[in-house]
Design a protein around this motif. Structure first.
Motif, PDB file in Angstrom:
ATOM      1  N   GLN A 105      48.518  26.104  68.444  1.00 47.01           N
ATOM      2  CA  GLN A 105      48.732  24.871  67.860  1.00 47.01           C
ATOM      3  C   GLN A 105      50.135  24.599  67.947  1.00 47.01           C
ATOM      4  OE1 GLN A 105      46.923  23.630  64.261  1.00 47.01           O
ATOM      5  NE2 GLN A 105      47.566  21.909  64.252  1.00 47.01           N
ATOM      6  N   LYS A 106      50.808  25.760  67.472  1.00 45.46           N
ATOM      7  CA  LYS A 106      52.371  25.470  67.194  1.00 45.46           C
ATOM      8  C   LYS A 106      53.290  25.574  68.431  1.00 45.46           C
ATOM      9  CE  LYS A 106      52.252  25.166  62.912  1.00 45.46           C
ATOM     10  NZ  LYS A 106      52.524  23.932  62.037  1.00 45.46           N
ATOM     11  N   LEU A 107      52.522  26.221  69.521  1.00 45.02           N
ATOM     12  CA  LEU A 107      53.512  26.339  70.759  1.00 45.02           C
ATOM     13  C   LEU A 107      53.171  24.850  71.533  1.00 45.02           C
ATOM     14  CD1 LEU A 107      54.689  27.654  73.109  1.00 45.02           C
ATOM     15  CD2 LEU A 107      52.498  28.367  73.828  1.00 45.02           C
ATOM     16  N   TYR A 108      52.165  24.147  71.681  1.00 43.91           N
ATOM     17  CA  TYR A 108      52.343  22.955  72.355  1.00 43.91           C
ATOM     18  C   TYR A 108      52.725  21.604  71.361  1.00 43.91           C
ATOM     19  CZ  TYR A 108      49.199  24.988  75.702  1.00 43.91           C
ATOM     20  OH  TYR A 108      48.685  25.942  76.638  1.00 43.91           O
ATOM     21  N   GLY A 109      53.024  21.996  70.072  1.00 46.00           N
ATOM     22  CA  GLY A 109      53.720  21.095  69.221  1.00 46.00           C
ATOM     23  C   GLY A 109      54.997  21.081  69.431  1.00 46.00           C
ATOM     24  N   ALA A 110      55.334  22.448  69.764  1.00 36.96           N
ATOM     25  CA  ALA A 110      57.004  22.701  70.080  1.00 36.96           C
ATOM     26  C   ALA A 110      57.296  22.030  71.545  1.00 36.96           C
ATOM     27  CB  ALA A 110      57.165  24.181  70.263  1.00 36.96           C
ATOM     28  N   LEU A 111      56.371  22.291  72.144  1.00 35.50           N
ATOM     29  CA  LEU A 111      56.505  21.311  73.571  1.00 35.50           C
ATOM     30  C   LEU A 111      56.613  19.913  73.421  1.00 35.50           C
ATOM     31  CD1 LEU A 111      54.238  23.504  75.930  1.00 35.50           C
ATOM     32  CD2 LEU A 111      56.697  23.453  75.743  1.00 35.50           C
ATOM     33  N   LEU A 217      63.083  20.937  81.123  1.00 35.48           N
ATOM     34  CA  LEU A 217      64.265  20.362  81.479  1.00 35.48           C
ATOM     35  C   LEU A 217      65.340  19.782  80.493  1.00 35.48           C
ATOM     36  CD1 LEU A 217      62.445  20.274  84.223  1.00 35.48           C
ATOM     37  CD2 LEU A 217      63.396  18.215  84.743  1.00 35.48           C
ATOM     38  N   ALA A 218      66.576  19.665  80.734  1.00 30.89           N
ATOM     39  CA  ALA A 218      67.675  19.042  79.750  1.00 30.89           C
ATOM     40  C   ALA A 218      67.300  17.912  79.353  1.00 30.89           C
ATOM     41  CB  ALA A 218      68.819  19.571  80.403  1.00 30.89           C
ATOM     42  N   GLN A 219      66.707  17.078  80.149  1.00 24.98           N
ATOM     43  CA  GLN A 219      66.572  15.526  79.797  1.00 24.98           C
ATOM     44  C   GLN A 219      65.343  15.435  78.939  1.00 24.98           C
ATOM     45  OE1 GLN A 219      66.643  16.850  82.970  1.00 24.98           O
ATOM     46  NE2 GLN A 219      68.668  15.847  83.736  1.00 24.98           N
ATOM     47  N   GLY A 220      64.481  16.546  78.693  1.00 24.95           N
ATOM     48  CA  GLY A 220      63.142  16.472  77.745  1.00 24.95           C
ATOM     49  C   GLY A 220      62.056  16.606  78.445  1.00 24.95           C
ATOM     50  N   GLN A 221      61.968  16.613  79.705  1.00 24.49           N
ATOM     51  CA  GLN A 221      60.715  16.790  80.158  1.00 24.49           C
ATOM     52  C   GLN A 221      60.155  18.140  80.446  1.00 24.49           C
ATOM     53  OE1 GLN A 221      63.310  15.311  81.767  1.00 24.49           O
ATOM     54  NE2 GLN A 221      62.924  13.297  82.816  1.00 24.49           N
ATOM     55  N   PHE A 222      59.164  18.329  80.515  1.00 26.98           N
ATOM     56  CA  PHE A 222      58.634  19.713  80.823  1.00 26.98           C
ATOM     57  C   PHE A 222      57.438  19.583  81.871  1.00 26.98           C
ATOM     58  CE2 PHE A 222      55.781  18.390  77.271  1.00 26.98           C
ATOM     59  CZ  PHE A 222      54.641  18.994  77.698  1.00 26.98           C
ATOM     60  N   HIS A 223      57.369  20.469  83.048  1.00 26.94           N
ATOM     61  CA  HIS A 223      56.487  20.699  83.881  1.00 26.94           C
ATOM     62  C   HIS A 223      55.559  21.702  83.939  1.00 26.94           C
ATOM     63  CE1 HIS A 223      58.257  17.012  85.395  1.00 26.94           C
ATOM     64  NE2 HIS A 223      59.454  17.626  85.513  1.00 26.94           N
ATOM     65  N   ASP A 224      54.197  21.593  84.126  1.00 25.59           N
ATOM     66  CA  ASP A 224      53.490  22.792  84.261  1.00 25.59           C
ATOM     67  C   ASP A 224      53.381  23.098  85.788  1.00 25.59           C
ATOM     68  OD1 ASP A 224      51.434  24.473  83.822  1.00 25.59           O
ATOM     69  OD2 ASP A 224      49.640  23.216  83.491  1.00 25.59           O
ATOM     70  N   LEU A 225      53.631  24.370  85.859  1.00 28.37           N
ATOM     71  CA  LEU A 225      53.609  25.050  87.487  1.00 28.37           C
ATOM     72  C   LEU A 225      52.314  25.328  87.660  1.00 28.37           C
ATOM     73  CD1 LEU A 225      56.684  27.623  87.300  1.00 28.37           C
ATOM     74  CD2 LEU A 225      56.582  25.108  88.186  1.00 28.37           C
ATOM     75  N   LYS A 226      51.912  24.981  88.812  1.00 22.80           N
ATOM     76  CA  LYS A 226      50.541  25.097  89.363  1.00 22.80           C
ATOM     77  C   LYS A 226      50.466  26.067  90.607  1.00 22.80           C
ATOM     78  CE  LYS A 226      48.325  22.275  86.688  1.00 22.80           C
ATOM     79  NZ  LYS A 226      46.969  22.685  85.601  1.00 22.80           N
ATOM     80  N   GLN A 227      49.454  26.941  90.722  1.00 23.10           N
ATOM     81  CA  GLN A 227      49.189  27.853  91.868  1.00 23.10           C
ATOM     82  C   GLN A 227      48.855  27.157  93.118  1.00 23.10           C
ATOM     83  OE1 GLN A 227      46.661  30.912  91.386  1.00 23.10           O
ATOM     84  NE2 GLN A 227      47.076  32.047  92.863  1.00 23.10           N
ATOM     85  N   LEU A 228      49.334  27.485  94.269  1.00 22.43           N
ATOM     86  CA  LEU A 228      48.948  26.771  95.537  1.00 22.43           C
ATOM     87  C   LEU A 228      47.971  27.811  96.201  1.00 22.43           C
ATOM     88  CD1 LEU A 228      52.407  25.345  96.824  1.00 22.43           C
ATOM     89  CD2 LEU A 228      50.526  24.236  95.487  1.00 22.43           C
ATOM     90  N   PHE A 229      47.172  27.359  96.816  1.00 21.50           N
ATOM     91  CA  PHE A 229      45.823  27.911  97.530  1.00 21.50           C
ATOM     92  C   PHE A 229      46.472  28.188  98.888  1.00 21.50           C
ATOM     93  CE2 PHE A 229      43.859  26.424  93.738  1.00 21.50           C
ATOM     94  CZ  PHE A 229      43.609  27.268  92.978  1.00 21.50           C
ATOM     95  N   MET A 230      46.967  29.370  99.524  1.00 18.60           N
ATOM     96  CA  MET A 230      47.230  29.218 100.997  1.00 18.60           C
ATOM     97  C   MET A 230      46.188  29.454 101.824  1.00 18.60           C
ATOM     98  SD  MET A 230      50.531  28.656 100.682  1.00 18.60           S
ATOM     99  CE  MET A 230      51.245  29.075 102.081  1.00 18.60           C
TER     100      MET A 230
END
Length: 332
Positions: A105-111, A217-230
């Motif tokens: 809970q605290k981790l996603y609150g921090a994000l 990111l420095a602007q305040g956004q955060f992105h969730d990295l997803k795995q690609l299926f080759m």
């Protein structure tokens, strides 16, 4: 008005009304069949043509350099009691901070705080956002381009052997990578990377793996990295020390592609592995399934993914046509 006129005409002269309707029918039929020599466009479609004409939106991408790299070394040997080994690959001097037993809970609150007001660019910033809701913390200095292995382990005096049953209130390990030099934070858009890592214990024995990775990111956004299926015969081959679960996943992908393990030839340096034409380099990622299996020539003909048959909502290219030409010139 036309309807009223026809009704009135029918009431006074039924025969004349029938003649008018018949004449209109003959003229329309003649126009369609081309009796009068006039070209009238007639569109005839079948089900196969309509799927090619359906538009698939191309997602606009922006290239951003990620200064952080993190992977698990020998995940099959990692556990809560024996610890875990992490391998880093950073473009600049960085700090690796590991939080054992971090509150979910605290981790996603921090994000969310990072998104709205509180930029998480240092380990202290994340610690303040977590309100110290973790069991143990350790920190390491990572040199630029070192690719060193970091061994992390809970102290034995904590006597923690598992984190309870699922769903859990704590993640086993959260690894934070931040830039060590303040000046580097002004160069890169990405200032931090948060990795949520599962480590097997007595209660939850699934293999060790990275569950989520977030780029801040420095602007305040955060992105969730997803795995690609080759595709099955892509440039990267499964390593010999892969776990049984990973080997089973690879075998399932081969079966979906209509191949057996004996039919897959060793890949060449310039492997051309489009699953459709087998003559073009895979370059397109299909969303939302994230299968990376089509080349530039074949992607325009598919509304559904050829691997899983899921409808394609968006797609994006791994590299542009100019970048591919540059790579070819370098190879020559």
């Amino acid at each position: 008005m036309a309807a009223v006129f026809l009704v009135t005409l029918y009431e006074y002269s039924p025969l004349f009304y029938i003649a008018v309707v018949f004449t209109c029918f003959i003229v329309t039929t003649g126009l369609v069949l081309g009796w009068f020599g006039w070209d009238v466009p007639v569109i005839l479609r079948n089900s196969e043509e309509t799927q090619f004409n359906t538009r698939v939106f191309k997602k606009q991408m922006r290239q951003v350099k990620n200064p952080f790299g993190l992977e698990i070394t020998n995940p099959s040997s990692a556990s809560i009691t024996t610890g875990i080994t992490l391998t880093t690959d950073c473009l600049e001097d960085s700090l690796l901070t590991c939080y054992w037993g971090c509150s979910v809970q605290k981790l996603y609150g921090a994000l969310q705080k990072h998104f709205y007001c509180f930029r998480i660019s240092t380990p202290q910033a994340l610690e303040d956002a977590l309100y110290s809701e973790y069991l143990y913390q350790e920190q390491y200095f990572i040199k630029k381009d070192s690719k060193e292995e970091i061994y992390c382990q809970l102290p034995r005096d904590t006597k923690i052997e598992d984190f309870g049953t699922v769903p859990r209130s704590r993640y086993p390990l959260v690894a934070l990578l931040t830039l060590a030099d303040e000046n580097d934070r002004e160069i890169y858009d990405i200032i931090s990377m948060v990795s949520v890592i599962h480590i097997p214990d007595k209660t939850y024995k699934l293999p060790c793996r990275i569950l989520y990775q977030y780029l801040l990111l420095a602007q305040g956004q955060f992105h969730d990295l997803k795995q690609l299926f080759m595709s099955a015969n892509s440039n990267s081959t499964p390593s010999s020390n892969s776990s049984p679960e990973e080997k089973s996943t690879d075998r399932n992908l081969l079966e979906k592609a209509g191949l057996s393990e004996s039919e897959v030839e060793p890949p060449e340096e310039n492997s051309k592995d489009c699953v459709v034409c087998q003559n073009g380099t895979v370059n397109w990622v299909l969303l939302p399934c994230r299968h990376t299996c089509l080349c530039d020539g074949c992607v325009r003909y598919f509304q559904q993914c050829p691997m899983c048959r899921q409808f394609v909502q968006e797609s994006f290219a791994l590299c542009s046509q100019k970048e591919q030409e540059k790579d070819k010139l370098k190879a020559l």
